[in-house]
Design an enzyme around this catalytic site. Structure first.
Site, PDB file in Angstrom:
ATOM      1  N   ASP A  45       0.866  -1.121   0.113  1.00  0.00           N
ATOM      2  CA  ASP A  45       0.057   0.086   0.156  1.00  0.00           C
ATOM      3  C   ASP A  45       0.800   1.219   0.114  1.00  0.00           C
ATOM      4  O   ASP A  45       1.941   1.167   0.603  1.00  0.00           O
ATOM      5  CB  ASP A  45      -0.691  -0.022   1.222  1.00  0.00           C
ATOM      6  CG  ASP A  45      -1.959   0.973   1.124  1.00  0.00           C
ATOM      7  OD1 ASP A  45      -2.740   0.959   0.282  1.00  0.00           O
ATOM      8  OD2 ASP A  45      -1.851   1.963   2.068  1.00  0.00           O
ATOM      9  N   GLU A  47       1.521   0.229  -4.921  1.00  0.00           N
ATOM     10  CA  GLU A  47       1.086   1.560  -5.478  1.00  0.00           C
ATOM     11  C   GLU A  47       2.236   2.673  -5.586  1.00  0.00           C
ATOM     12  O   GLU A  47       2.617   2.899  -4.561  1.00  0.00           O
ATOM     13  CB  GLU A  47      -0.089   2.088  -4.307  1.00  0.00           C
ATOM     14  CG  GLU A  47      -1.522   1.489  -4.353  1.00  0.00           C
ATOM     15  CD  GLU A  47      -2.352   2.220  -3.468  1.00  0.00           C
ATOM     16  OE1 GLU A  47      -3.601   2.326  -3.749  1.00  0.00           O
ATOM     17  OE2 GLU A  47      -1.996   2.064  -2.269  1.00  0.00           O
TER      18      GLU A  47
END
Ligand code: CA
Length: 651
Positions: free
Chosen positions: A333, A364
């Site tokens: 994340d 990400e």
């Protein structure tokens, strides 16, 4: 708690030299007894407290820890403290902190106290023989949330399993127990995906584990990094149960031929009341000039991954999940907040232990805002991907937004819902934004997707932009058609394919964009809708089965880009691409990809030769038949056509 700047101390070489250590941390059981070790370099005293339970009840015993070396506090006993709960009481700069163990592997209710698990209670039968399915040569990653997956009462799950790890291991579930339409694990197997990526399943803080039915959260708020979440277990009070139930789930997913990827959130913690903060105040966190916590995560704090004991902590945690839970991949994340050195170290260590590329690593490549990292730190954001190890992948937002419109603006459209489809941009999507002017080193680095848990579902975005009635729960033919067209473009792109659970049946959240703490009813997989949109599901199934046979999409190398032979526009809204699909056992040496995003039928001339129709706007299983055409082909509005040809059939 007052703010003071500590970064000059914690970022200094002196601090690293004085306190960095590779000595194992946590609790260790052996024939000689039990050893507790906690890294608390700034503490003046540390007390170990033992409890009989993980929730209420008072301290049963306590012991003063002694400072061993390098900031590590230790307590040794010849007793075997299996199944015992514990925490630490620290004094730091005159302030006292009561903390769980950042290295704990089990915990009690809501993660407040740590626990020493008894291995004989945590490993399910058959766990020792568990192996991951063979590494596929075509990754189809399916992103799901534990509670979403089985919360729907029509899903055919036993009530006791709904919303829990245990639902994911159930075979034979059907819609309303009807026997007519498979749900759950059987549905996943039938779909043909290769990996499940599970939204955070380590212990997070936003759901009260004593009343899980009353709360819902995606779980991007980590508390104990090395412990499964209790609200997904049948008994959050007993620290052994959540471990065993998660392992049972993984065992069953592996037996079903699915690899398991874990969504990990090392960029921030639930709050600053975390074990990392309380055992070494501020060391694990980035601070702004004024001493306040840096907030590039948008969640109130940023982890200082570039500090040596912090990167060690994250690396240890990843390796622990890989080893102890047989996890096959990690999705980071906000990887744009983590540093290159750490991510590359994770890649190298996983490769060394399990073989090159055996474990997937991607994330990400962005953050929610600027972060106060140590000067000189290289972050893993989009602009840096080409200088980062090629075994570290990242989500490709360019293809995502071009196909269906930006996630920032509800009204913005893409190829399938109103925009032209310029050949040049289609070419970039197809070749995964690789090459000199691209984002990625090779297609293997690109996680190619149209939607994920964040932002509107694909269906809701299409409804917002195409349906004047905004009927999210409906089944408008034009939306279904645009969905199929989007899927066809997506599946023709190089890269590792990623699907948001339910994208294949027109999943709706009723137009809600950010459902992280919406109700379970908004978020849940609606199994009735999956059955109702069986035709769309079948379209995805056909595309999945076809993609696995295409050397074009499976080529993740740097040279893969050269397989794109040409791409051009027939009209501004209709583009064609011809690609080289040669490879061992390939059924078609060339593919012709035609995407008509316009409102009118397009008649297009085919390259000389005999072409087999593999996919059209209605079916993605045509490749199973022998239906060939030559000369020209007519492509109805808002549809894709994928054609294939053998070299010998081309003149
Ligand atoms: Ca929790």
């Amino acid at each position: 708690m007052g703010f003071s700047r500590n970064d000059h101390l914690f970022d200094s070489k002196e601090f690293h030299e004085r306190f960095y250590t590779a000595v194992p941390l946590g609790v260790f059981l052996s024939e000689e007894g039990t050893v507790f070790r906690l890294w608390a370099p700034t503490a003046q005293s540390v007390t170990l407290r033992l409890y009989l339970r993980g929730d209420h009840c008072t301290v049963s015993e306590q012991f003063q820890m002694s400072l061993w070396k390098k900031g590590v506090w230790e307590y040794k006993t010849d007793r075997l403290l299996r199944g015992v709960y514990y925490d630490y009481m620290l004094i730091v700069d005159g302030e006292s902190f009561c903390s769980a163990d950042p290295y704990c592997r089990a915990c009690g209710l809501n993660g407040e106290r740590s626990m020493i698990p008894d291995p004989s209670e945590t490993d399910p039968e058959g766990w020792g023989a568990d192996t991951s399915p063979a590494k596929p040569d075509c990754d189809i990653i399916y992103e799901l949330h534990v509670k979403d997956f089985s919360w729907d009462p029509n899903g055919g799950f036993f009530d006791r399993d709904r919303g829990r790890f245990s639902a994911l291991k159930q075979e034979g579930t059907t819609l309303n127990h009807s026997g007519l339409y498979p749900t759950g694990l059987d549905y996943l197997k039938r779909l043909g995906i290769t990996h499940v990526q599970i939204l955070p399943m380590y212990d997070y803080g936003s759901v009260n584990e004593a009343e899980p039915e009353k709360g819902y959260n995606w779980g991007y708020d980590p508390v104990n990094y090395n412990v499964p979440e209790g609200s997904y277990s049948s008994d959050p009070y007993n620290g052994a149960v959540r471990i065993r139930e998660l392992k049972e789930m993984i065992l069953q997913l592996h037996r079903a031929g699915l690899r398991v990827i874990m969504d990990v959130v090392y960029n921030h913690t639930y709050d600053l009341e975390s074990p990392l903060f309380k055992t070494a105040p501020w060391y694990f966190y980035r601070q702004n000039e004024d001493g306040s916590p840096s907030n590039g995560s948008g969640c109130g704090n940023d982890i200082a991954s570039e500090r040596s004991m912090c990167s060690r902590y994250i690396l240890d945690s990843v390796l622990y999940w890989a080893e102890e839970y047989h996890i096959d991949g990690f999705r980071f994340d906000l990887m744009g907040l983590l540093d290159q050195e750490l991510m590359e170290q994770i890649r190298r260590e996983l490769d060394a232990r399990y073989g090159m590329g055996e474990k997937l690593v991607y994330g990400e490549p962005w953050s929610a805002g600027p972060t106060a990292h140590r000067p000189g730190t290289i972050l893993c954001h989009k602009g840096n991907l080409k200088q980062i190890h090629e075994g570290i992948g990242a989500f490709c937002d360019d293809t995502r937004d071009l196909v269906k419109g930006s996630v920032m603006d509800v009204d913005s459209v893409g190829f399938v819902n109103g925009n032209p489809i310029p050949a040049e941009l289609l070419g970039k999507c197809l070749t995964a934004w690789t090459g000199e002017d691209g984002v990625f080193r090779n297609a293997g680095q690109s996680i190619c997707y149209l939607s994920c848990h964040d932002d509107w579902t694909l269906w809701d975005k299409l409804v917002y932009t195409m349906d004047p009635k905004k009927d999210f729960c409906g089944s408008e033919a034009v939306i279904l058609q645009a969905n199929r067209l989007a899927a066809a473009i997506h599946f023709c792109c190089q890269g590792r394919l990623f699907l948001h659970a339910g994208e294949e049946f027109g999943r709706t959240k009723g137009g809600v964009k950010n459902s992280y703490c919406s109700s379970a009813e908004i978020n849940q997989i609606d199994w009735t809708r999956a059955w109702k949109h069986e035709g769309l599901v079948d379209y995805y199934r056909g595309l999945i089965a076809l993609r696995k046979q295409l050397p074009w999409t499976k080529d993740l190398s740097e040279q893969g880009k050269q397989r794109l032979l040409w791409v051009e526009n027939e009209t501004p809204f209709c583009a064609l691409a011809c690609v080289n699909n040669e490879g061992a056992d390939s059924l078609w040496d060339n593919l012709l990809l035609i995407f008509n995003c316009g409102q009118t039928l397009v008649e297009t001339k085919l390259p000389e030769g005999k072409w087999q129709i593999l996919v059209d706007g209605e079916s993605s299983f045509l490749w199973k038949e022998e239906h060939s055409i030559s000369g020209s082909c007519s492509v109805p509005p808002k549809t894709a056509q994928v054609l294939g040809a053998k070299r010998r059939d081309l003149s």
